[in-house]
Write a protein that holds these residues in place. Structure first.
Motif, PDB file in Angstrom:
ATOM      1  N   GLN A  30     -39.665 -38.858  70.514  1.00 62.99           N
ATOM      2  CA  GLN A  30     -38.428 -38.596  71.220  1.00 62.99           C
ATOM      3  C   GLN A  30     -37.316 -38.674  70.196  1.00 62.99           C
ATOM      4  O   GLN A  30     -37.217 -39.652  69.460  1.00 62.99           O
ATOM      5  CB  GLN A  30     -38.191 -39.662  72.299  1.00 62.99           C
ATOM      6  CG  GLN A  30     -39.174 -39.584  73.435  1.00 62.99           C
ATOM      7  CD  GLN A  30     -38.713 -38.562  74.476  1.00 62.99           C
ATOM      8  OE1 GLN A  30     -37.566 -38.550  74.850  1.00 62.99           O
ATOM      9  NE2 GLN A  30     -39.617 -37.707  74.879  1.00 62.99           N
ATOM     10  N   GLU A  41     -44.677 -41.126  72.102  1.00 63.26           N
ATOM     11  CA  GLU A  41     -44.293 -39.729  72.215  1.00 63.26           C
ATOM     12  C   GLU A  41     -43.022 -39.572  71.407  1.00 63.26           C
ATOM     13  O   GLU A  41     -42.086 -40.357  71.545  1.00 63.26           O
ATOM     14  CB  GLU A  41     -44.003 -39.370  73.668  1.00 63.26           C
ATOM     15  CG  GLU A  41     -45.261 -39.106  74.446  1.00 63.26           C
ATOM     16  CD  GLU A  41     -44.952 -38.523  75.811  1.00 63.26           C
ATOM     17  OE1 GLU A  41     -45.142 -39.239  76.778  1.00 63.26           O
ATOM     18  OE2 GLU A  41     -44.522 -37.368  75.863  1.00 63.26           O
ATOM     19  N   LYS A  73     -53.724 -26.902  63.381  1.00 60.50           N
ATOM     20  CA  LYS A  73     -53.443 -25.662  62.678  1.00 60.50           C
ATOM     21  C   LYS A  73     -53.377 -25.875  61.165  1.00 60.50           C
ATOM     22  O   LYS A  73     -53.758 -25.004  60.381  1.00 60.50           O
ATOM     23  CB  LYS A  73     -52.112 -25.107  63.189  1.00 60.50           C
ATOM     24  CG  LYS A  73     -51.928 -23.633  62.987  1.00 60.50           C
ATOM     25  CD  LYS A  73     -50.758 -23.160  63.828  1.00 60.50           C
ATOM     26  CE  LYS A  73     -50.558 -21.670  63.682  1.00 60.50           C
ATOM     27  NZ  LYS A  73     -49.430 -21.202  64.493  1.00 60.50           N
ATOM     28  N   MET A 114     -38.350 -23.963  87.102  1.00 61.05           N
ATOM     29  CA  MET A 114     -38.580 -25.285  86.537  1.00 61.05           C
ATOM     30  C   MET A 114     -38.918 -25.131  85.065  1.00 61.05           C
ATOM     31  O   MET A 114     -39.731 -24.301  84.699  1.00 61.05           O
ATOM     32  CB  MET A 114     -39.731 -25.958  87.280  1.00 61.05           C
ATOM     33  CG  MET A 114     -39.919 -27.408  86.941  1.00 61.05           C
ATOM     34  SD  MET A 114     -41.284 -28.064  87.912  1.00 61.05           S
ATOM     35  CE  MET A 114     -40.954 -29.799  87.771  1.00 61.05           C
ATOM     36  N   LEU A 115     -38.251 -25.947  84.293  1.00 63.78           N
ATOM     37  CA  LEU A 115     -38.406 -25.842  82.845  1.00 63.78           C
ATOM     38  C   LEU A 115     -39.828 -26.176  82.414  1.00 63.78           C
ATOM     39  O   LEU A 115     -40.389 -27.177  82.849  1.00 63.78           O
ATOM     40  CB  LEU A 115     -37.424 -26.802  82.181  1.00 63.78           C
ATOM     41  CG  LEU A 115     -37.459 -26.890  80.661  1.00 63.78           C
ATOM     42  CD1 LEU A 115     -37.010 -25.580  80.043  1.00 63.78           C
ATOM     43  CD2 LEU A 115     -36.571 -28.029  80.177  1.00 63.78           C
ATOM     44  N   TYR A 116     -40.418 -25.313  81.580  1.00 65.96           N
ATOM     45  CA  TYR A 116     -41.700 -25.643  80.970  1.00 65.96           C
ATOM     46  C   TYR A 116     -41.434 -26.116  79.553  1.00 65.96           C
ATOM     47  O   TYR A 116     -40.815 -25.413  78.766  1.00 65.96           O
ATOM     48  CB  TYR A 116     -42.625 -24.427  80.921  1.00 65.96           C
ATOM     49  CG  TYR A 116     -43.820 -24.649  80.018  1.00 65.96           C
ATOM     50  CD1 TYR A 116     -44.864 -25.464  80.430  1.00 65.96           C
ATOM     51  CD2 TYR A 116     -43.878 -24.094  78.747  1.00 65.96           C
ATOM     52  CE1 TYR A 116     -45.943 -25.701  79.602  1.00 65.96           C
ATOM     53  CE2 TYR A 116     -44.953 -24.324  77.915  1.00 65.96           C
ATOM     54  CZ  TYR A 116     -45.981 -25.126  78.349  1.00 65.96           C
ATOM     55  OH  TYR A 116     -47.055 -25.371  77.521  1.00 65.96           O
TER      56      TYR A 116
END
Lengths: 361, 75
Positions: free
Chosen positions: B45, B43, B17, B1-3
């Motif tokens: 996209q 989010e 950062k 499964m893609l992470y």
């Protein structure tokens, strides 16, 4: 337990298949094993240039159905070799830096496999600001037992050498297996079992059935993207793994309530075609196959998305195997779930008709 | 499964950062996406970028000129 489908011969293949190293982009060794296994059960097989393998039953029909799993496993790439011989890595897929320290690895060097370990400073030495030192992608490192960069290079290791863990298959308890890369070689294993059962039971199908073991899923569903355009299927049933959310530190309310041992899952998502989903649901009911259900926002994170949105749209559905501890070296799955997943695909493909009508109205 | 790390998580990590150097990277595409996502509470996209381009441009113009008047410490 009574194993209805998986005998010792099948479990021996599963162990061999799981224990081989097939990192993303370097899947050839695993694909050879898979092709050797599936070859007697299909009429023909092919390989695309990036390594996706597929066997075909009934080739040449003008209606094509795909059942698919992915062959690759997460891994690491050598990204920097220090003068002192220590190696820094970057991810190849969703490898988890948290679990890296103290793991044994093999580096796939030019001269063959080279053993190494992910080292980590001893608990005694982590004091002061380092007391809560945690692994990060920047601070994990591999030790090959050498003391210079030249020695590393002499072993055939270079920038870009791929690194995999060594942990292998084990039976755990009466009902579970554990190992590395069940995500998703278990999918390739399951579709191979479907091919075997169709052959052994002399089931004839009115369409071409493609058993696809795709590469490069873990870095963005790339193998499936490529093969979907090549095969141009009329429907696709994808199998992958999903999270058991009843194990410790998981949140069923946020991630869905899924538990190993209660059956495979089918997923509702925009990419999942309702007609195919309903066919799977009905198949499970008719054959008394336990089934769990889950939902995904936007994408499923599996090759389902790649097939569904390929070509002019391919009706696709997802069957998942509940898995504990995904992307670790001790991924665990319930044997009964594996058998039920195989049964579900086996019966579902028999319910698909030639030129099946997938129109919503 | 893609992470796949969520876009929101990627954006937050970038801010964490590079708290001061943030403006310096405005011209990079990733930051444009990040900016759009944070400012519009979406989010990020890729597919949505076309639709919110105008809003990004106005905001980016403001953020590009402001550091020139009051340069961040790292400069």
């Amino acid at each position: 337990m009574t194993q209805e489908i998986l005998g010792q011969k099948e479990l021996d293949f599963l162990q061999k298949y799981l224990d081989n190293h097939s990192p993303t982009g370097f899947e050839a060794e695993g694909q050879k094993l898979w092709v050797d296994y599936i070859r007697p059960f299909v009429d023909t097989w092919e390989l695309d240039d990036y390594g996706t393998a597929f066997g075909i039953v009934n080739p040449g029909k003008d209606f094509k159905v795909v059942v698919e799993g992915h062959a690759d496993e997460i891994s690491w790439f050598v990204n920097y070799i220090g003068d002192d011989g220590y190696i820094q890595v970057i991810r190849n897929g969703g490898s988890d830096h948290i679990i890296a320290p103290s793991m044994r690895v093999v580096l796939h060097g030019k001269n063959g496999l080279v053993p190494g370990v992910f080292g980590w400073p001893a608990i005694h030495t982590r004091i002061g600001k380092d007391e809560n030192l945690a692994p990060t992608i920047e601070n994990i490192f591999i030790d090959l037992g050498v003391s210079s960069k030249d020695e590393v290079l002499a072993l055939g290791i270079e920038i870009g050498t791929v690194v995999t863990y060594t942990d292998g298959f084990m039976r755990i308890g009466e009902n579970y297996i554990a190992g590395r890369a069940l995500d998703n070689r278990i999918g390739g294993f399951c579709i191979a079992q479907v091919a075997r059962l169709l052959k052994e039971n002399q089931i004839s199908l009115p369409f071409s059935l493609y058993f696809v073991n795709a590469v490069q899923e873990e870095i963005g569903l790339r193998g499936a993207e490529m093969i979907a355009h090549r095969i141009k299927p009329n429907a696709a049933i994808i199998t992958d793994v999903t999270h058991d959310t009843r194990s410790p530190l998981m949140n069923p309310k946020a991630k869905g309530d899924i538990k190993c041992g209660l059956g495979p899952t089918i997923t509702t998502a925009p990419a999942v075609h309702r007609v195919l989903y309903n066919l799977l649901d009905k198949t499970a009911q008719e054959n008394s196959i336990p089934l769990q259900k889950e939902a995904s926002s936007r994408s499923t994170g599996t090759d389902t998305d790649a097939f569904a949105y390929s070509n002019e749209g391919v009706p696709s559905a997802l069957i998942s195997l509940p898995l504990k501890y995904m992307h670790t070296t001790v991924e665990m799955a319930h044997i009964k779930d594996i058998e039920n997943l195989i049964k579900l695909i086996y019966y579902a493909v028999q319910k698909i008709e030639y030129k099946h009508n997938f129109k919503y109205f | 499964m893609l992470y796949k790390k969520s876009n929101t998580s990627i954006i937050l990590n970038i801010f964490k950062k590079y708290p001061l150097a943030f403006f310096h990277f405005l011209s990079e595409k990733k930051i444009w996406i990040a900016l759009a996502a944070v400012c519009l509470s979406l989010e990020a996209q890729i597919i949505a970028i076309g639709k919110i381009r105008w809003e990004i441009d106005i905001l980016a113009l403001f953020l590009c000129t402001w550091p020139l008047l009051d340069p961040p410490i790292y400069l």
